[in-house]
Design an enzyme around this catalytic site. Structure first.
Site, PDB file in Angstrom:
ATOM      1  N   GLU A 456      27.429  41.140 -33.502  1.00 52.02           N
ATOM      2  CA  GLU A 456      27.939  40.071 -32.623  1.00 52.02           C
ATOM      3  C   GLU A 456      27.599  40.305 -31.159  1.00 52.02           C
ATOM      4  O   GLU A 456      28.453  40.742 -30.380  1.00 52.02           O
ATOM      5  CB  GLU A 456      29.455  39.952 -32.766  1.00 52.02           C
ATOM      6  CG  GLU A 456      29.917  39.579 -34.149  1.00 52.02           C
ATOM      7  CD  GLU A 456      31.420  39.369 -34.250  1.00 52.02           C
ATOM      8  OE1 GLU A 456      32.125  39.700 -33.289  1.00 52.02           O
ATOM      9  OE2 GLU A 456      31.873  38.877 -35.279  1.00 52.02           O
ATOM     10  N   GLU A 531      30.000  40.078 -42.421  1.00 47.02           N
ATOM     11  CA  GLU A 531      31.441  40.210 -42.148  1.00 47.02           C
ATOM     12  C   GLU A 531      32.115  38.899 -42.491  1.00 47.02           C
ATOM     13  O   GLU A 531      31.614  37.827 -42.138  1.00 47.02           O
ATOM     14  CB  GLU A 531      31.643  40.558 -40.666  1.00 47.02           C
ATOM     15  CG  GLU A 531      33.061  40.933 -40.322  1.00 47.02           C
ATOM     16  CD  GLU A 531      33.187  41.415 -38.880  1.00 47.02           C
ATOM     17  OE1 GLU A 531      32.342  42.215 -38.412  1.00 47.02           O
ATOM     18  OE2 GLU A 531      34.137  40.966 -38.216  1.00 47.02           O
TER      19      GLU A 531
HETATM   20  C1  GAL Z   1      34.779  40.401 -35.603  1.00 45.67           C
HETATM   21  C2  GAL Z   1      34.299  41.745 -35.119  1.00 45.67           C
HETATM   22  C3  GAL Z   1      35.152  42.853 -35.652  1.00 45.67           C
HETATM   23  C4  GAL Z   1      36.602  42.534 -35.511  1.00 45.67           C
HETATM   24  C5  GAL Z   1      36.881  41.257 -36.237  1.00 45.67           C
HETATM   25  C6  GAL Z   1      38.338  40.871 -36.239  1.00 45.67           C
HETATM   26  O1  GAL Z   1      34.319  39.372 -34.824  1.00 45.67           O
HETATM   27  O2  GAL Z   1      32.982  41.951 -35.519  1.00 45.67           O
HETATM   28  O3  GAL Z   1      34.851  44.042 -34.982  1.00 45.67           O
HETATM   29  O4  GAL Z   1      36.902  42.432 -34.175  1.00 45.67           O
HETATM   30  O5  GAL Z   1      36.159  40.239 -35.607  1.00 45.67           O
HETATM   31  O6  GAL Z   1      38.509  39.656 -36.891  1.00 45.67           O
END
Ligand code: GAL
Length: 970
Positions: A456, A531
């Site tokens: 990100e 993710e």
């Molecule tokens: C994502 C990020 C993670 C964590 C997660 C929480 O955007 O990559 O590190 O912060 O959100 O939802």
């Protein structure tokens, strides 16, 4: 404190009862029949030691001294002090060779000093409200005379966060990342025999690299490698199994050699492949030449034929032995675990392993655990991975940084695929070096399938971002042409210039609604969900109460950018072209308490909580992911006094065909199993027994049971294993719960339990409550929704380990664990530091006996020489005298109680003057020792040696000068 009930919240997810006839692997759960804690029963397995990879290394974990906070070094004032302060070997303050660290704390590694800190509201929210700051470590050690001529390297697994390292007063390394290993060649700085060596490390953990808890200090293992002069470089082997078109496997191996020898050397390199049973299957050898202080590279290829393949279910590991042979005898060796497997990402078919299509059922992981922070012992790491494996998880994303080397050793062995991830998005040399280090260290692991260059990044849709990724991808390919690259993107997917164009596999962080569109617009690009989910649950809570910072674990809560576990997996499972996904996250972690802040200090995202206790998400994922055993679970538990007659929502999760729900023997309903979403029922609560019976092809295959339990009457302790290894390192968590009169788990007990341990040490405690501010190092912990955890390290040596838990008004619990003898792993011996006076000024040769007050003028860097005792000396041309002067501040104990000043060898007749008074005389010309008392007293002290010499004689300090606490004796 009494054990009370919580009115609204409570319990843990259902416990499956597997009936006879189910596969053996599932049977242990039956033993608990819904009455044990919601954890697997104790196992009889012992942790096997992690594979030895480098026999030249000795563990360097014990015997460190630690100081929390800065140690300011006095700034030089005089010209001479200034001149000296910038010279090699003269680092000031706590970095100095003879700094007095005797009042520093003695610690063993791994060590995370942040985990000892209380939580405070003024500290950083993302880091879990724990103060980090600055800390210092020192380690004193001796090198054998036999180590002279060897290549000596200190290896730090990682230090959080920025670190400066000195060896014997010389600065030797700066580390800019808390996730990168640091390898320091200390050969030129080393001292041998009686002269001690000191490593000093200053850690600046005010620096943040993440938005999660990062810990502070030397939190991974440290090693000292003592290698022959011509040796294999650290991470210098690249072995890449390749399957030929004819189905035969080759194993090309490249070996980087390095030399500290004085001359060019000719060596042979031998590579041997052993199958999983240890039988040799291939061997080859090649000659190599390495220049003095140079590098050499040797390339060999082993014909591996048709080896047993590495897979998730049967992770067969071969062993590659690489040897350097010099003058006919083996000189240096490394062992590598080799897995033969193919892995292919396809734009339409997702990912396949060994030609068989699989789905990545993955979790993102941070590194920390309850009680220990990021200093997770190997055995606890293995336990965490076993919890994931049990859930059906087959892939791990090391988010968002390089993981511990041991995680990959375990992943190879247990059968996980790993998405390795780089921390910093930056192709500038210092940062590219971090990425390159990771690829070099991890590229031989069969578990590693993918390199992620970032997570990100706001620049992901810019021209500069693309240019940066291009360089990082090129660096990866130079070191590993076999594995694909990816980037975890959270937007800019369709920007005219975006980084997905320059990586091999598109990684979606969230945005499931874009899977189809992106696939349509980029038909040649494989896709995975790097993710997803970010669903949030408080373990054991079944209704949300935002004001109390509590979130229901019935899979109703998710971050705005995330989705429930059920929706997230539905999006992935239904699309063959999506290779799979990585849930945010496998375990809760300290910090990032989204969607709350203070007083909440840890996250809600885990499928398992901070202790590894299962939330309802665990049952949901187990039903979605496990194909090999039948599973069924019910959430919530069935103990709700005061809620009689009120509607109760039930979620039943299973991977069977159909499920029947029964309350007190009466069938409430039957349904075809919805494996992704689970099956929901709402029924009026009536105490008793609720059961979910899972069927396949009309036959019962699994059953989950909850009973309404009574008041807690006793505590219970359940170890993860019935046996531990008595090697001083083995660690395991004990589950603490409370039981009712019939011995049944009470899901809403919240009493405070106190622990005592014999034969072991408590290294941390936890209970999975994100809102708790209790110390994780105290020997006590409240149960949270019925559970707490105490993590115990077994002491080395004989005798069992016993743990006892007590709570007011409950019967105490005890657990006894057998300790199985295993020799502790060898450690570099720790040495008590003594003080050596190493820095002397020596006057020019004088014809008359000088006055002892004679001293160099400030600014004189030349007339009076800088000498170190033991340096070789030139013979004097004429008879005469020399004065030697040193200024020294003795160590604390000597200042307080006095001690002895000892010259190991003075050549010539001599007088020693201390602070202007004659302290001792030596009347012989011949070299000899001289010792005298050192009187107590503060402040810098001056020692003067006057030596008389004859023509042709060498003079002075032929041996070490030491100040010891114990008179005349060290
Ligand atoms: C994502 C990020 C993670 C964590 C997660 C929480 O955007 O990559 O590190 O912060 O959100 O939802």
């Amino acid at each position: 404190m009494n054990c009370t009930r919580r009115a609204l919240l409570g319990g843990s997810a259902g416990i499956a009862t597997i009936l006879a006839g189910a596969p053996a692997a599932a049977m242990p759960r039956a033993a608990h029949a819904g009455f044990g804690p919601p954890m697997p029963p104790p196992s009889d397995l012992l942790p096997s030691p992690l594979p030895e990879t480098d026999p030249s290394r000795t563990c360097f974990d014990l015997g460190w001294r630690f100081h929390e906070g800065e140690v300011p070094a006095a700034a030089p004032v005089t010209h001479n002090d200034t001149y000296l302060s910038v010279k090699a070997g003269t680092a000031p303050g706590a970095a100095a060779l003879d700094f007095d660290d005797s009042d520093w704390q003695q610690v063993g590694l791994p060590h995370d000093w942040a985990s000892f800190q209380p939580v405070v509201e003024t500290a950083n929210v993302s880091q879990g409200y724990r103060k980090r700051g600055i800390g210092w470590y020192r380690r004193t050690f001796r090198l054998d005379e036999a180590d002279r001529g060897r290549r000596l390297e200190v290896q730090f697994g990682a230090i959080a966060t920025n670190a400066t390292i000195w060896v014997n007063g010389n600065v030797v390394a700066h580390s800019w990342s808390g996730y990168t290993g640091i390898h320091v060649d200390i050969t030129p700085f080393a001292r041998f025999g009686d002269a001690l060596n000191v490593i000093a490390v200053r850690v600046d953990a005010t620096v943040m690299e993440g938005w999660w808890y990062e810990g502070a200090g030397i939190y991974r293992h440290v090693w000292l490698a003592r290698r022959p002069a011509v040796s294999i470089a650290t991470d210098g082997i690249h072995a890449r199994p390749v399957r030929g078109k004819d189905g035969q496997w080759q194993l090309p191996v490249s070996v980087t050699l390095e030399s500290v020898a004085a001359e060019e050397a000719d060596v042979a390199i031998e590579a041997v492949l052993l199958d999983p049973e240890g039988q040799e299957t291939a061997r080859t050898r090649i000659a190599a030449r390495v220049a003095a202080l140079g590098h050499g590279e040797a390339n060999l290829t082993l014909a591996a034929g048709q080896p047993r393949l590495w897979s998730l279910e049967r992770p067969a590991l071969h062993r590659l032995v690489v040897r350097v042979i010099r003058a006919g005898s083996p000189a240096d060796e490394r062992y590598l675990a080799i897995g033969f497997r193919t892995i292919d990402f396809d734009p339409d078919l997702g990912v396949s392993l060994n030609g068989r299509s699989i789905k990545l059922k993955g979790v993102c992981l941070h590194q920390d655990h309850a009680g220990v922070g990021v200093a997770v012992p190997d055995a606890l790491l293995a336990w965490r991975l076993a919890r994931l494996k049990d859930m059906g998880c087959n892939a791990i994303r090391c988010s968002h940084n390089a993981c511990a080397a041991e995680l990959l050793d375990l992943a190879d062995r247990m059968g996980f695929l790993v998405m390795a991830e780089n921390r910093r998005f930056n192709p500038a040399p210092d940062y590219l070096a971090q990425l390159e280090w990771m690829v070099r260290r991890d590229r031989n692991h069969p578990s590693v399938m993918l390199w992620s260059v970032f997570n990100e990044e706001p620049m992901q849709g810019t021209h500069a971002g693309v240019e940066m990724v291009r360089r990082m991808v090129a660096a990866v390919r130079r070191l590993d042409p076999d594995r694909p690259t990816t980037a975890a993107m959270n937007g800019a997917f369709y920007d005219p210039e975006n980084v997905s164009q320059v990586v091999d596999v598109m990684g979606f962080n969230y945005y499931p609604n874009d899977y189809d569109r992106y696939h349509r617009l980029n038909p040649g690009k494989p896709i995975l969900s790097s993710e997803d989910t970010s669903a949030m649950m408080t373990r054991g809570a079944f209704a949300s109460d935002p004001a109390a910072h509590v979130l229901s674990s019935l899979d109703t809560e998710a971050a705005d950018w995330g989705a429930t576990h059920r929706r997230s997996w539905a999006e992935i499972a239904g699309r063959p072209f999506v290779a799979g996904g990585f849930v945010w996250t496998g375990f809760d972690y300290h910090g990032e308490p989204t969607p709350f802040a203070w007083p909440t200090t840890s996250s809600f995202f885990g499928i398992l909580d901070l202790c590894g206790f299962p939330k309802t998400a665990h049952d949901i994922r187990r039903a979605q992911w496990r194909d090999d055993v039948p599973v069924v679970a019910i959430a919530p538990h069935w103990t709700w006094p005061g809620r009689e007659g009120q509607p109760m929502k039930l979620l039943v999760t299973s991977n069977a065909d159909s499920v029947t729900l029964r309350l007190n023997g009466r069938t409430i309903g039957e349904a075809r199993v919805d494996r992704i979403n689970g099956n929901e029922w709402t029924l009026p609560y009536a105490p008793g027994r609720i059961e979910a019976i899972a069927h396949r092809a009309g036959r019962e295959v699994a059953r989950a049971v909850h009973e309404t339990v009574g008041k807690p009457v006793a505590l219970r302790l359940t170890p993860a294993r019935r046996k531990m290894v008595a090697d001083g390192e083995d660690v395991q968590p004990f589950t603490v719960d409370a039981v009712d009169r019939l011995g049944r788990h009470v899901p809403d007990a919240d009493c405070l339990a106190h622990f005592t341990v014999h034969g072991g040490t408590i290294i941390g405690v936890g209970n999975g409550d994100p809102n708790s501010h209790a110390s994780e190092k105290a020997p006590s912990r409240s149960l949270f929704h019925g559970l707490a955890q105490v993590i115990v390290r077994a002491d080395a040596g004989a005798g069992p380990l016993s743990v006892r838990a007590e709570a007011a008004s409950l019967r105490p619990a005890g657990a006894i664990v057998e300790k199985v003898p295993r020799a502790p792993r060898a450690q570099v011996a720790a040495e008590e530091q003594f003080q050596a006076i190493a820095a002397w000024r020596r006057s020019p040769a004088l014809s008359e006996r000088p006055d002892p007050s004679l001293a160099p003028r400030d600014g004189d860097n030349n007339a009076w020489a800088f000498v170190t005792p033991g340096d070789s000396l030139a013979p004097e041309a004429r008879a005469g005298w020399r004065a030697y002067r040193a200024t020294v501040t003795p160590r604390r104990a000597v200042r307080r109680a006095g001690g002895a000043l000892r010259f190991a060898a003075i050549v010539g007749r001599a007088e020693v003057w201390m602070d202007g008074a004659l302290a001792a005389e030596k009347h012989e010309q011949a070299p000899g020792p001289l010792a005298m008392p050192w009187h107590p007293g503060e402040g810098p002290r001056t020692v003067v040696l006057l030596v008389q010499f004859a023509p042709g004689q060498t003079t002075g300090l032929a041996g070490a000068v030491t100040i010891t606490e114990d008179k005349g004796k060290r």
